[in-house]
Design a protein around this motif. Structure first.
Motif, short mmCIF file in Angstrom:
data_model
loop_
_atom_site.label_atom_id
_atom_site.label_comp_id
_atom_site.label_asym_id
_atom_site.label_seq_id
_atom_site.Cartn_x
_atom_site.Cartn_y
_atom_site.Cartn_z
N ASP A 162 0.82 -1.21 0.00
CA ASP A 162 0.00 0.00 0.00
C ASP A 162 0.86 1.27 0.00
O ASP A 162 0.54 2.25 -0.67
N ALA A 222 0.85 4.11 -2.72
CA ALA A 222 0.54 5.47 -2.27
C ALA A 222 1.58 6.47 -2.78
O ALA A 222 1.25 7.58 -3.21
N ARG A 232 1.11 7.00 -6.44
CA ARG A 232 -0.11 7.76 -6.72
C ARG A 232 -0.08 9.17 -6.18
O ARG A 232 -1.07 9.91 -6.30
N GLY A 233 1.00 9.50 -5.50
CA GLY A 233 1.11 10.85 -4.95
C GLY A 233 0.17 11.12 -3.79
O GLY A 233 -0.36 12.22 -3.66
N GLU A 234 -0.02 10.11 -2.92
CA GLU A 234 -0.95 10.29 -1.80
C GLU A 234 -0.31 10.84 -0.53
O GLU A 234 -1.00 11.11 0.45
N PHE A 235 1.01 11.00 -0.53
CA PHE A 235 1.64 11.59 0.66
C PHE A 235 1.62 13.11 0.56
O PHE A 235 1.73 13.67 -0.53
N VAL A 236 1.45 13.74 1.70
CA VAL A 236 1.49 15.21 1.75
C VAL A 236 2.34 15.64 2.94
O VAL A 236 2.46 14.90 3.92
N TRP A 284 -0.29 10.68 5.23
CA TRP A 284 -0.76 9.89 4.09
C TRP A 284 -2.21 10.26 3.86
O TRP A 284 -3.06 9.99 4.70
N ASN A 285 -2.47 10.88 2.74
CA ASN A 285 -3.84 11.26 2.40
C ASN A 285 -4.51 10.08 1.71
O ASN A 285 -4.52 9.99 0.48
N HIS A 286 -5.06 9.19 2.51
CA HIS A 286 -5.61 7.92 2.03
C HIS A 286 -6.98 8.15 1.41
O HIS A 286 -7.82 8.83 1.99
N PRO A 287 -7.23 7.57 0.20
CA PRO A 287 -8.50 7.84 -0.49
C PRO A 287 -9.72 7.45 0.34
O PRO A 287 -10.78 8.08 0.21
N LEU A 306 -6.74 11.48 6.23
CA LEU A 306 -5.36 11.73 6.64
C LEU A 306 -4.88 10.69 7.66
O LEU A 306 -5.46 10.55 8.72
#
Ligand code: C2E
Ligand code: CA
Ligand code: CA
Ligand code: CA
Length: 273
Positions: free
Chosen positions: A29, A33, A36-40, A62-65, A69
């Motif tokens: 995962d 992530a 997919r660029g899900e970390f901020v 981690w900005n999880h879909p 957050l």
């Protein structure tokens, strides 16, 4: 095993298997992530005790879909165990340097420092120094505005090698803070052998400063140690005005904590400067 069931798998094995596969899933995962660029990055201001904002600490989320957050407490340890911390850490460094570079073009932000957390495995990679210098060069960020937060266990792994790497980065202008000071296997013998600029007092000591126990005494001792070693001292986790006036009266120079601000996304930073 004694507890082996009819199918030969013990309860212990089953629990173990569940844990191992949960970790494998999380590892997969994390890799997805990242792709997919899900970390901020969120940023928490660090201030002088007189109230001036000196910079920020970058803290990954981690900005999880589906889950929204996710706190680093939930994935940094697994990222460290699986080496996913290497690409994740490199991403954090690059992202933090990009913001640092943007700050350089505005007189209101050009003096601010960016503090970035570095994991042990990341630091001990043979090419860590090059990685940092390349991130700075690629983004155009000023090395003398970058501060790396290292932990005690990282420093103790290989003191000679660590000192050499720190020295090379320091020659480029990068500075170093010792994070969570006092909570790890503290050894006073390495402190003066490493080019550290700052001690960060762990927030557990700040919290305990007004409780029974030795929190206040520990804060006092770390401030004195910082003075003796010519390092600045930053208190983390300052949540109340009372805690701020205490650390100020003890001669602690800097702080961060919910009292001034929680970590915020970049868009909310401007209103805090
Ligand atoms: P840390 O480096 O000790 O970061 C400080 C943590 O304290 C942050 O938690 C911050 O949100 C929290 N904090 C700040 N002020 C207060 C306060 O007044 N009260 C309370 N209760 N908490 C406060 P966060 O963001 O959840 O990060 C947890 C840990 O995850 C960090 O602890 C750090 O060890 C790790 N971490 C976060 N981002 C990164 C990263 O980019 N790379 C690596 N290697 N580790 C990271
Ligand atoms: Ca930190
Ligand atoms: Ca810390
Ligand atoms: Ca801490």
């Amino acid at each position: 095993a004694k507890a082996a069931g009819r199918n030969g798998m013990s309860l212990f094995d089953a629990a173990m298997h569940a844990r191992v596969s949960a970790r494998a899933t999380l590892e997969a995962d994390l890799r997805l992530a990242l792709n997919r660029g899900e970390f901020v990055l969120y940023y928490q201001p660090q201030l002088h005790v007189d109230g001036r904002v000196m910079g920020v600490e970058a803290l990954v989320r981690w900005n999880h879909p589906l889950r929204g957050l996710v706190s680093p407490m939930e994935f940094i340890a697994v990222a460290e165990e699986t080496n996913m911390i290497l690409p994740l850490g490199a991403w954090v460094m690059e992202e933090a340097c990009r913001l640092l570079a943007r700050w350089a073009s505005d007189p209101r932000t050009e003096m601010l420092e960016m503090a970035v957390n570095v994991s042990t495995a990341q630091f001990h990679r043979p090419d860590f120094v090059e990685q940092v210098l390349e991130a700075l060069a690629r983004t155009g960020a000023r090395p003398d505005r970058l501060r790396l937060e290292l932990t005690e266990s990282l420093l103790l792994t290989d003191v000679e090698g660590t000192a050499k790497k720190m020295q090379r980065l320091r020659e480029a202008g990068v500075s170093f803070s010792l994070d969570d000071f006092g909570t790890g296997y503290s050894s006073l013998s390495y402190l003066h052998r490493l080019p550290l600029d700052q001690l960060k007092i762990d927030r557990s000591f700040i919290r305990e400063a007004f409780m029974e126990g030795h929190g206040a005494a520990i804060v006092r001792i770390i401030v004195a140690l910082g003075k003796a070693l010519k390092m600045s001292v930053l208190a983390e986790g300052v949540e109340t005005a009372e805690q701020l006036s205490f650390i100020r009266s003890e001669g602690c120079g800097y702080y961060q904590g919910y009292l001034f601000s929680k970590p915020v996304p970049e868009a909310e930073l401007a209103s805090l400067f």
